[in-house]
Design a protein around this motif. Sequence first.
Motif, PDB file in Angstrom:
ATOM      1  N   PRO A 176       0.833  -1.204   0.000  1.00 15.51           N
ATOM      2  CA  PRO A 176       0.000   0.000   0.000  1.00 15.51           C
ATOM      3  C   PRO A 176       0.866   1.251   0.000  1.00 15.51           C
ATOM      4  N   ASN A 177       0.368   2.301  -0.632  1.00 13.49           N
ATOM      5  CA  ASN A 177       1.110   3.563  -0.573  1.00 13.49           C
ATOM      6  C   ASN A 177       1.069   4.103   0.864  1.00 13.49           C
ATOM      7  N   PRO A 178       2.025   4.924   1.245  1.00 16.33           N
ATOM      8  CA  PRO A 178       2.160   5.325   2.658  1.00 16.33           C
ATOM      9  C   PRO A 178       1.064   6.249   3.164  1.00 16.33           C
ATOM     10  N   TYR A 179       0.159   6.692   2.295  1.00 16.24           N
ATOM     11  CA  TYR A 179      -0.872   7.638   2.716  1.00 16.24           C
ATOM     12  C   TYR A 179      -2.206   6.964   3.063  1.00 16.24           C
ATOM     13  N   VAL A 180      -2.307   5.673   2.810  1.00 13.72           N
ATOM     14  CA  VAL A 180      -3.522   4.948   3.201  1.00 13.72           C
ATOM     15  C   VAL A 180      -3.575   4.861   4.719  1.00 13.72           C
ATOM     16  N   THR A 181      -4.741   5.106   5.298  1.00 13.38           N
ATOM     17  CA  THR A 181      -4.902   4.964   6.749  1.00 13.38           C
ATOM     18  C   THR A 181      -4.685   3.501   7.129  1.00 13.38           C
ATOM     19  N   PRO A 182      -3.756   3.193   8.021  1.00 13.26           N
ATOM     20  CA  PRO A 182      -3.450   1.790   8.337  1.00 13.26           C
ATOM     21  C   PRO A 182      -4.671   0.948   8.690  1.00 13.26           C
ATOM     22  N   ARG A 183      -5.574   1.494   9.496  1.00 15.33           N
ATOM     23  CA  ARG A 183      -6.717   0.672   9.907  1.00 15.33           C
ATOM     24  C   ARG A 183      -7.744   0.502   8.787  1.00 15.33           C
ATOM     25  N   LEU A 184      -7.559   1.249   7.673  1.00 13.19           N
ATOM     26  CA  LEU A 184      -8.456   1.131   6.529  1.00 13.19           C
ATOM     27  C   LEU A 184      -7.707   0.589   5.307  1.00 13.19           C
ATOM     28  N   SER A 185      -6.551  -0.025   5.556  1.00  9.51           N
ATOM     29  CA  SER A 185      -5.767  -0.646   4.492  1.00  9.51           C
ATOM     30  C   SER A 185      -6.134  -2.120   4.431  1.00  9.51           C
ATOM     31  N   LEU A 186      -6.825  -2.507   3.368  1.00  2.00           N
ATOM     32  CA  LEU A 186      -7.373  -3.852   3.254  1.00  2.00           C
ATOM     33  C   LEU A 186      -6.752  -4.573   2.063  1.00  2.00           C
ATOM     34  N   GLN A 187      -6.587  -5.870   2.203  1.00  2.00           N
ATOM     35  CA  GLN A 187      -5.986  -6.669   1.142  1.00  2.00           C
ATOM     36  C   GLN A 187      -6.950  -7.779   0.722  1.00  2.00           C
ATOM     37  N   PHE A 188      -7.030  -8.009  -0.587  1.00  2.00           N
ATOM     38  CA  PHE A 188      -7.958  -8.993  -1.127  1.00  2.00           C
ATOM     39  C   PHE A 188      -7.226 -10.085  -1.894  1.00  2.00           C
ATOM     40  N   HIS A 189      -7.800 -11.254  -1.878  1.00  2.00           N
ATOM     41  CA  HIS A 189      -7.359 -12.358  -2.724  1.00  2.00           C
ATOM     42  C   HIS A 189      -8.219 -12.414  -3.993  1.00  2.00           C
ATOM     43  N   TYR A 190      -9.521 -12.185  -3.825  1.00  2.00           N
ATOM     44  CA  TYR A 190     -10.459 -12.313  -4.939  1.00  2.00           C
ATOM     45  C   TYR A 190     -10.748 -10.958  -5.578  1.00  2.00           C
ATOM     46  N   PHE A 191     -10.470 -10.845  -6.880  1.00  2.00           N
ATOM     47  CA  PHE A 191     -10.782  -9.612  -7.587  1.00  2.00           C
ATOM     48  C   PHE A 191     -12.276  -9.296  -7.500  1.00  2.00           C
ATOM     49  N   ALA A 192     -13.113 -10.325  -7.577  1.00  2.00           N
ATOM     50  CA  ALA A 192     -14.562 -10.114  -7.573  1.00  2.00           C
ATOM     51  C   ALA A 192     -15.022  -9.425  -6.293  1.00  2.00           C
ATOM     52  N   LEU A 193     -14.461  -9.841  -5.156  1.00  2.00           N
ATOM     53  CA  LEU A 193     -14.864  -9.234  -3.889  1.00  2.00           C
ATOM     54  C   LEU A 193     -14.319  -7.823  -3.757  1.00  2.00           C
ATOM     55  N   ARG A 194     -13.115  -7.603  -4.260  1.00  2.00           N
ATOM     56  CA  ARG A 194     -12.546  -6.252  -4.258  1.00  2.00           C
ATOM     57  C   ARG A 194     -13.411  -5.313  -5.103  1.00  2.00           C
ATOM     58  N   LYS A 195     -13.822  -5.782  -6.269  1.00  2.00           N
ATOM     59  CA  LYS A 195     -14.697  -4.983  -7.129  1.00  2.00           C
ATOM     60  C   LYS A 195     -15.986  -4.611  -6.394  1.00  2.00           C
ATOM     61  N   MET A 196     -16.553  -5.587  -5.709  1.00  2.00           N
ATOM     62  CA  MET A 196     -17.797  -5.335  -4.991  1.00  2.00           C
ATOM     63  C   MET A 196     -17.607  -4.263  -3.924  1.00  2.00           C
ATOM     64  N   HIS A 197     -16.491  -4.340  -3.194  1.00  2.00           N
ATOM     65  CA  HIS A 197     -16.272  -3.366  -2.125  1.00  2.00           C
ATOM     66  C   HIS A 197     -15.937  -1.977  -2.654  1.00  2.00           C
ATOM     67  N   PHE A 198     -15.398  -1.890  -3.868  1.00  4.94           N
ATOM     68  CA  PHE A 198     -15.220  -0.574  -4.469  1.00  4.94           C
ATOM     69  C   PHE A 198     -16.561   0.136  -4.631  1.00  4.94           C
TER      70      PHE A 198
END
Length: 292
Positions: A176-198
């Motif tokens: 993650p870039n250094p400006y993302v809030t640490p507690r809101l920095s999330l990592q995904f395995h599934y592109f489909a779920l990442r798309k949904m959360h966007f």
Amino acid sequence: MTDTKVPSRVFPRAKQDAETAKHGVSTPQTENPAYRLAFQDMDFLLREDLRPVRFQLELLKPELVLEEANIASTFVFYGSARIPSPDHAAAAVAAAPEGPARAVAESLAAKAHYYEVARELARLASSFPVDEAGKRHFVVCSGGGPSIMEAANRGATDVDAESIGLNIVLPHEQAPNPYVTPRLSLQFHYFALRKMHFLLHARALAAFPGGFGTFDELFELLTLIQTGKIAPIPVLLYGRAFWERVVNFEALCDEGVISHRDLNLFTYVETAQEGWDVVRDFYRDRGDPIVP
């Protein structure tokens, strides 16, 4: 009976049993993988037939994180990970060898101003007031990577606001870039779920010049709005010259594969203030209470 206090639970919490299980006796039975608690057994959780469970977990975790942070809506930023910041544009061109590579570097450097545009737009969105219920709106959300994504998270940081980064596990190392809030920095395995959360909490979206990833996310959103699967939201396309060069929307209309009214699903903009005005006017015209 004078004590009327009823206990809130009678079973131990999972965390308690997990700790107890870690310090149990060692026997052939307890050392066998079959004896592990199911939620502590990584070999079990990573089985092929556990994919539906992993889908559920990857859907649920970010939702809980955002809920606990009182985030009601987001402003999503898409854009290339290759566009340099203005501070690095000249150096990127100078480092490129003569020929096609130099031409590419110059093309990317010509888009460097979008870094500052994204940063300023993020400042405007992040300055939106908290509502009466204490919920936050238009919280900046990016893919968590460099370039335009970094600019978005950086803009939020400029005004002491938190921002979200939705990273994805990729074959090549990235962070993650250094400006993302640490507690809101999330990592995904599934592109489909990442798309949904966007898009689950998105109430506005800005797409800057970008490649396959930007196109993928943008056109999925346009399809969802076009087909009525989600309600319309402001979709800002930054850099009319870029978008009209790489996508001939008018030709799609002429070919009959989209309607001319579909061109109203997005708005071309150039400046941060212009984009924010589109978002503000969109909700004001609908009488939405989140816009003062």
